[in-house]
Design an enzyme around this catalytic site. Sequence first.
Site, PDB file in Angstrom:
ATOM      1  N   HIS A 184      -8.403  -6.681   2.722  1.00 50.97           N
ATOM      2  CA  HIS A 184      -7.044  -7.024   2.929  1.00 50.97           C
ATOM      3  C   HIS A 184      -6.997  -8.543   3.427  1.00 50.97           C
ATOM      4  CE1 HIS A 184      -2.864  -7.398   4.540  1.00 50.97           C
ATOM      5  NE2 HIS A 184      -2.669  -5.866   4.128  1.00 50.97           N
ATOM      6  N   HIS A 205      -2.748  -2.663  -5.120  1.00 51.99           N
ATOM      7  CA  HIS A 205      -1.868  -3.684  -5.630  1.00 51.99           C
ATOM      8  C   HIS A 205      -2.711  -4.818  -5.646  1.00 51.99           C
ATOM      9  CE1 HIS A 205      -1.966  -4.788  -1.320  1.00 51.99           C
ATOM     10  NE2 HIS A 205      -1.585  -3.546  -1.174  1.00 51.99           N
ATOM     11  N   THR A 237       0.837  -1.265   0.061  1.00 57.75           N
ATOM     12  CA  THR A 237      -0.132   0.069  -0.095  1.00 57.75           C
ATOM     13  C   THR A 237       1.023   1.394  -0.105  1.00 57.75           C
ATOM     14  OG1 THR A 237      -1.637  -1.146   1.583  1.00 57.75           O
ATOM     15  CG2 THR A 237      -1.878   1.366   1.026  1.00 57.75           C
TER      16      THR A 237
END
Length: 401
Positions: A194, A254, A79
Amino acid sequence: SNIDAEKVLQKLKKDTAKNQELFGIAKGKNVIVISLESTQNFVLNYKINGKEVTPFFNKLAKSSYYFNHFYHQTGQGKTSDAEFLVENSLYPLPRGAVFQTNPLNEYNAMPEILKTNGYFSAVFHGNNKSFWNRDVMYKTMGYDQFFSEEFYNVTAENSINYGLKDIPFFEQSMPYLEDLPQPFYAKFITLTNHHPFILDPEDQWIDPYSVDDGTVSRYFTTVRYEDEALRQFFDHLKKSGLYDKSVVVVYGDHYGISERHEDAMAQVLGKESLTPFDHIQLQQVPLFIHIPGKKGRTVESIGGQIDVKPTLLHLLGIETKDDVHFGTDLFSEDHNDLTVLRNGAFINKDFVYTNETCYSNTFGIPVDIKKCEPYIDEAKDELDESDRIVYGDLLRFLKVK
Ligand code: GP9
Ligand code: MN
């Protein structure tokens, strides 16, 4: 030596081509940047049991500028590398996180540039302020204020995984946002999507993907949650009146699904197996730019996170000729579409280079390596020059007026 340094910088202080029609179109507007945790482009328009995984993003793609060939260029800093790319238009480092290794360098980051244009800057994130050394790096980058975990009411009920869930994160951020001096530059970093993609049952609005790989299976459910969080945030922005006064930039930071999940991903994509070419396609992340009063369109330009800074500065009517940046304006006809990933792989209109193989970008099949050779050097030089700047702290020698 300083002479060398000045030579590098001189070469890089280039007047990046603009799109004359869009230059300055958002002059003086607030800027809201949203980092989407682990969000890859393949989830857009994907359906599970007839339900869209990203109903809000799919609509946003039609009501904003949506870049459908946009790549993340991050390395080990994840990040934080994405933040670095987007706000400095420099590459992150080949190893480690630049936020941790070079947080006291001289930079010329977005918040600093905008400050000289009368902006106030703030960053919002529901995790501990020292994660990725953000508290130190954000000062260096010129942020006026960092709303980290301590500014939020975080409880066992409203948090999961790394911290505050995205929906309460945006909800609780609104009063702070509405109090900022305008024009502001505000960045929001989401968190719920996440790894390992866990979710409370009440937040699960889509079935997990049916595959024998829990990570891939759950990924769709946390993306669905994030999509709803963004929908609600846009609603808050509209209600507060900020929506019409702000450019909103939304980007995926990402990949979320690593190469290790190849079998499940082949199933998701309806293929027998994945090639290195497919793996590069999976490094595409979404980028949306909403400009008040503009309908937007799908922009096919091939580009990456490195291109966001000059693109955004131009929309705000800010010249980039005195700034060192490796990206180019995604809206310009002269945009350089050579998109270099941190490991040296690259993509342009004609080719994809990865695993020492040159692929046709149109057909996804290997072609003569000679076709990629001119770009292999260009890509390497680009990464090396950026690394020289970061390792040597060369922006010290840049005199910005
Ligand atoms: C942590 C968040 C996630 O604060 O930014 O970090 P990541 O592991 O994706 O870099
Ligand atoms: Mn991340």
